[in-house]
Motif scaffolding. Structure first.
Motif, PDB file in Angstrom:
ATOM      1  N   SER A  65       0.804  -1.225   0.000  1.00  0.00           N
ATOM      2  CA  SER A  65       0.000   0.000   0.000  1.00  0.00           C
ATOM      3  C   SER A  65       0.836   1.274   0.000  1.00  0.00           C
ATOM      4  N   LEU A  66       2.159   1.159   0.028  1.00  0.00           N
ATOM      5  CA  LEU A  66       2.999   2.361  -0.015  1.00  0.00           C
ATOM      6  C   LEU A  66       2.877   3.043  -1.374  1.00  0.00           C
ATOM      7  N   ARG A  67       2.591   4.333  -1.357  1.00  0.00           N
ATOM      8  CA  ARG A  67       2.461   5.098  -2.599  1.00  0.00           C
ATOM      9  C   ARG A  67       3.641   6.032  -2.821  1.00  0.00           C
ATOM     10  N   LEU A  68       4.170   6.605  -1.739  1.00  0.00           N
ATOM     11  CA  LEU A  68       5.255   7.577  -1.851  1.00  0.00           C
ATOM     12  C   LEU A  68       6.217   7.436  -0.682  1.00  0.00           C
ATOM     13  N   LEU A  69       7.481   7.772  -0.932  1.00  0.00           N
ATOM     14  CA  LEU A  69       8.448   8.034   0.132  1.00  0.00           C
ATOM     15  C   LEU A  69       8.722   9.529   0.106  1.00  0.00           C
ATOM     16  N   ALA A  70       8.842  10.140   1.273  1.00  0.00           N
ATOM     17  CA  ALA A  70       9.049  11.589   1.344  1.00  0.00           C
ATOM     18  C   ALA A  70      10.185  11.900   2.310  1.00  0.00           C
ATOM     19  N   THR A  71      10.922  12.962   1.995  1.00  0.00           N
ATOM     20  CA  THR A  71      12.017  13.379   2.857  1.00  0.00           C
ATOM     21  C   THR A  71      12.255  14.874   2.671  1.00  0.00           C
ATOM     22  N   ILE A  72      13.268  15.397   3.358  1.00  0.00           N
ATOM     23  CA  ILE A  72      13.649  16.808   3.216  1.00  0.00           C
ATOM     24  C   ILE A  72      14.584  16.948   2.011  1.00  0.00           C
ATOM     25  N   ASP A  73      14.586  18.111   1.376  1.00  0.00           N
ATOM     26  CA  ASP A  73      15.409  18.289   0.171  1.00  0.00           C
ATOM     27  C   ASP A  73      16.898  18.117   0.447  1.00  0.00           C
ATOM     28  N   LEU A  74      17.312  18.298   1.684  1.00  0.00           N
ATOM     29  CA  LEU A  74      18.716  18.106   2.042  1.00  0.00           C
ATOM     30  C   LEU A  74      19.159  16.650   1.926  1.00  0.00           C
ATOM     31  N   ARG A  75      18.205  15.727   1.923  1.00  0.00           N
ATOM     32  CA  ARG A  75      18.524  14.296   1.914  1.00  0.00           C
ATOM     33  C   ARG A  75      18.059  13.572   0.652  1.00  0.00           C
ATOM     34  N   VAL A  76      17.382  14.259  -0.260  1.00  0.00           N
ATOM     35  CA  VAL A  76      16.774  13.557  -1.392  1.00  0.00           C
ATOM     36  C   VAL A  76      17.809  12.931  -2.325  1.00  0.00           C
TER      37      VAL A  76
ATOM     38  N   MET B 216      11.798  -0.577  -4.539  1.00  0.00           N
ATOM     39  CA  MET B 216      10.396  -0.794  -4.188  1.00  0.00           C
ATOM     40  C   MET B 216       9.439  -0.251  -5.254  1.00  0.00           C
ATOM     41  N   GLY B 217      10.000   0.432  -6.254  1.00  0.00           N
ATOM     42  CA  GLY B 217       9.153   0.975  -7.318  1.00  0.00           C
ATOM     43  C   GLY B 217       8.243   2.086  -6.848  1.00  0.00           C
ATOM     44  N   ILE B 218       8.730   2.920  -5.924  1.00  0.00           N
ATOM     45  CA  ILE B 218       7.919   3.980  -5.323  1.00  0.00           C
ATOM     46  C   ILE B 218       8.597   5.327  -5.571  1.00  0.00           C
ATOM     47  N   PRO B 219       7.856   6.359  -5.983  1.00  0.00           N
ATOM     48  CA  PRO B 219       8.461   7.683  -6.162  1.00  0.00           C
ATOM     49  C   PRO B 219       8.993   8.246  -4.847  1.00  0.00           C
ATOM     50  N   LEU B 220      10.061   9.007  -4.945  1.00  0.00           N
ATOM     51  CA  LEU B 220      10.638   9.711  -3.798  1.00  0.00           C
ATOM     52  C   LEU B 220      10.400  11.200  -3.997  1.00  0.00           C
ATOM     53  N   VAL B 221       9.758  11.844  -3.036  1.00  0.00           N
ATOM     54  CA  VAL B 221       9.486  13.273  -3.133  1.00  0.00           C
ATOM     55  C   VAL B 221      10.189  13.994  -1.986  1.00  0.00           C
ATOM     56  N   SER B 222      10.401  15.298  -2.163  1.00  0.00           N
ATOM     57  CA  SER B 222      11.099  16.046  -1.115  1.00  0.00           C
ATOM     58  C   SER B 222      10.458  17.409  -0.907  1.00  0.00           C
ATOM     59  N   PHE B 223      10.742  17.987   0.265  1.00  0.00           N
ATOM     60  CA  PHE B 223      10.177  19.282   0.637  1.00  0.00           C
ATOM     61  C   PHE B 223      11.255  20.145   1.276  1.00  0.00           C
ATOM     62  N   SER B 224      11.108  21.445   1.088  1.00  0.00           N
ATOM     63  CA  SER B 224      12.085  22.397   1.622  1.00  0.00           C
ATOM     64  C   SER B 224      11.843  22.626   3.108  1.00  0.00           C
ATOM     65  N   ARG B 225      12.808  23.251   3.743  1.00  0.00           N
ATOM     66  CA  ARG B 225      12.660  23.582   5.170  1.00  0.00           C
ATOM     67  C   ARG B 225      11.521  24.576   5.381  1.00  0.00           C
ATOM     68  N   GLU B 226      11.309  25.457   4.412  1.00  0.00           N
ATOM     69  CA  GLU B 226      10.204  26.409   4.527  1.00  0.00           C
ATOM     70  C   GLU B 226       8.857  25.692   4.503  1.00  0.00           C
ATOM     71  N   GLN B 227       8.715  24.710   3.615  1.00  0.00           N
ATOM     72  CA  GLN B 227       7.470  23.943   3.557  1.00  0.00           C
ATOM     73  C   GLN B 227       7.252  23.147   4.838  1.00  0.00           C
ATOM     74  N   ILE B 228       8.317  22.560   5.341  1.00  0.00           N
ATOM     75  CA  ILE B 228       8.209  21.772   6.578  1.00  0.00           C
ATOM     76  C   ILE B 228       7.837  22.671   7.752  1.00  0.00           C
ATOM     77  N   GLN B 229       8.453  23.841   7.822  1.00  0.00           N
ATOM     78  CA  GLN B 229       8.143  24.768   8.905  1.00  0.00           C
ATOM     79  C   GLN B 229       6.686  25.207   8.854  1.00  0.00           C
ATOM     80  N   SER B 230       6.148  25.343   7.644  1.00  0.00           N
ATOM     81  CA  SER B 230       4.763  25.793   7.512  1.00  0.00           C
ATOM     82  C   SER B 230       3.787  24.789   8.095  1.00  0.00           C
ATOM     83  N   ILE B 231       4.086  23.498   7.956  1.00  0.00           N
ATOM     84  CA  ILE B 231       3.141  22.510   8.490  1.00  0.00           C
ATOM     85  C   ILE B 231       3.282  22.385  10.000  1.00  0.00           C
ATOM     86  N   PHE B 232       4.466  22.681  10.539  1.00  0.00           N
ATOM     87  CA  PHE B 232       4.617  22.716  11.996  1.00  0.00           C
ATOM     88  C   PHE B 232       3.707  23.787  12.594  1.00  0.00           C
ATOM     89  N   SER B 233       3.535  24.876  11.869  1.00  0.00           N
ATOM     90  CA  SER B 233       2.703  25.953  12.400  1.00  0.00           C
ATOM     91  C   SER B 233       1.217  25.659  12.230  1.00  0.00           C
TER      92      SER B 233
END
Length: 363
Positions: A257-268, A280-297
């Motif tokens: 059932s895994l659809r995506l792996l996600a990490t920070i852009d520093l590690r992609v 595993m045949g699964i896309p790897l996506v990444s997000f910036s520190r600004e995006q990550i900080q926004s969801i913390f808020s």
């Protein structure tokens, strides 16, 4: 859908051009192949068409042949492998009177393609799959529509045969999908999932690893889990994979059932993450520190680490990126877990995972 169209006669070439224009207007990517001695649209070929067909068979999601069905059968016989990977194949006569769904009618979408072309060109669609002929649902069409993986796959034929033969099939879904009326299925609410063996087949839509006292069970696994991953630099791929499988085991969820792996852009660009995603045949996506900080808020109760904040500028990776990569209807089902330098969190989408137009930045 990537579609290749083949014609071998003058009249067929003219019809192929019309079919190509229709499919392009419908949003498909189309390549048209015609004999070089006939003028017209598309790419001319000289010599046997079998060579081009063999190339396009493995490249395309759909093939349309405007020629005799017998020719098509002989062309495709050496190429056919498995209904899970073979493209949709549709055959038309050169006058456009009949549109025949020939291969991968359900999973590949040949039945739908044939119906579409028949409607566009006032032709007669020829559909021979037993469930469609009898006006019954089929589990492989359901799986294709909602991006469900069938386990075990060899049970699909048996479930469809049971439906065609008038046997009742029990059906239970953990998720509130917009199913059409389904003749032949006995619908069972999720909270009433049988603990004793019902007669006949049981079809269950869930990403959970569960044991049921029912030998005749077909699981349909939604691709609705997102794994958020944080890791040290240059970590071994096996450690990432072990941590990921450990997290799924803790959550009692299926790796299917895994659809995506996600990490920070520093590690992609980490070799380990990219290798695990590839294996595993699964896309790897990444997000910036600004995006990550926004969801913390915006999201309360996410785990926050002062140590991680000092090192990379955000208070955590795996939980926020799992939620960022998920659809709107998502929740954390496993908070941050740590194992040998890898952190993993799991988010689950309860709805909409089958939609294709996601605005997720895939790296």
């Amino acid at each position: 859908m990537n579609i290749a169209i083949f014609a071998i006669t003058k009249n067929g070439t003219e019809l192929a051009a019309k079919v190509s224009r229709h499919l392009i207007n419908e949003g498909h990517q189309v390549r048209l192949f015609r004999p070089g001695r006939f003028p017209g649209e598309g790419e001319p070929f000289n010599g046997p068409v079998s060579r081009i067909v063999a190339e396009e068979f493995y490249r395309c999601q759909g093939l349309i042949f405007i020629m005799a069905l017998g020719i098509v059968v002989r062309l495709l016989a050496p190429l056919i492998k498995d209904k899970r990977s073979d493209p949709a194949v549709v055959v038309m006569d050169e006058k456009g009177q009949f549109v025949i769904s020939t291969l991968s009618g359900h999973l590949g979408g040949a039945n739908e393609l044939a119906q579409d072309l028949a409607g566009a060109f006032q032709a007669i669609p020829v559909i021979t799959t037993a469930t469609d002929v009898n006006g019954l649902p089929s589990v492989d069409v359901l799986a294709r529509k909602y991006t469900l993986v069938m386990e075990p796959f060899n049970a699909v034929k048996q479930v469809n045969a049971a439906l065609v033969n008038g046997e009742m099939v029990a059906f239970c879904s953990e998720f509130p999908l917009p199913f059409p009326p389904m003749q032949g299925f006995k619908l069972i609410p999720w909270d009433k999932l049988p603990i004793t063996r019902p007669p006949g087949w049981l079809v269950v839509i869930t990403n959970r690893e569960i044991s049921l006292p029912h030998e005749k069970t077909l699981f349909l696994r939604p691709r609705n889990l997102i794994a958020g991953i944080g890791c040290r630099k240059e970590i071994d791929p096996e450690k990432i994979k072990e941590a990921l499988l450990h997290a799924l085991k803790l959550a009692r969820r299926s790796p299917t059932s895994l659809r995506l792996l996600a990490t920070i852009d520093l590690r992609v660009q980490e070799r380990g993450l990219q290798q695990v995603a590839r294996e595993m045949g699964i896309p790897l996506v990444s997000f910036s520190r600004e995006q990550i900080q926004s969801i913390f808020s915006r999201v309360k109760n996410l785990q926050h680490s002062s140590f991680v904040q000092k090192r990379i500028g955000v208070g955590g990776v795996c939980e926020p990126v799992a939620l960022l990569a998920a659809a709107h209807h998502a929740r954390l089902i496993l908070p941050k877990t740590s194992r040998e330098g890898v952190t993993v969190a799991l988010a689950e989408e309860s709805y909409g995972w089958w939609e294709q137009d996601r605005e997720v930045p895939i790296i």
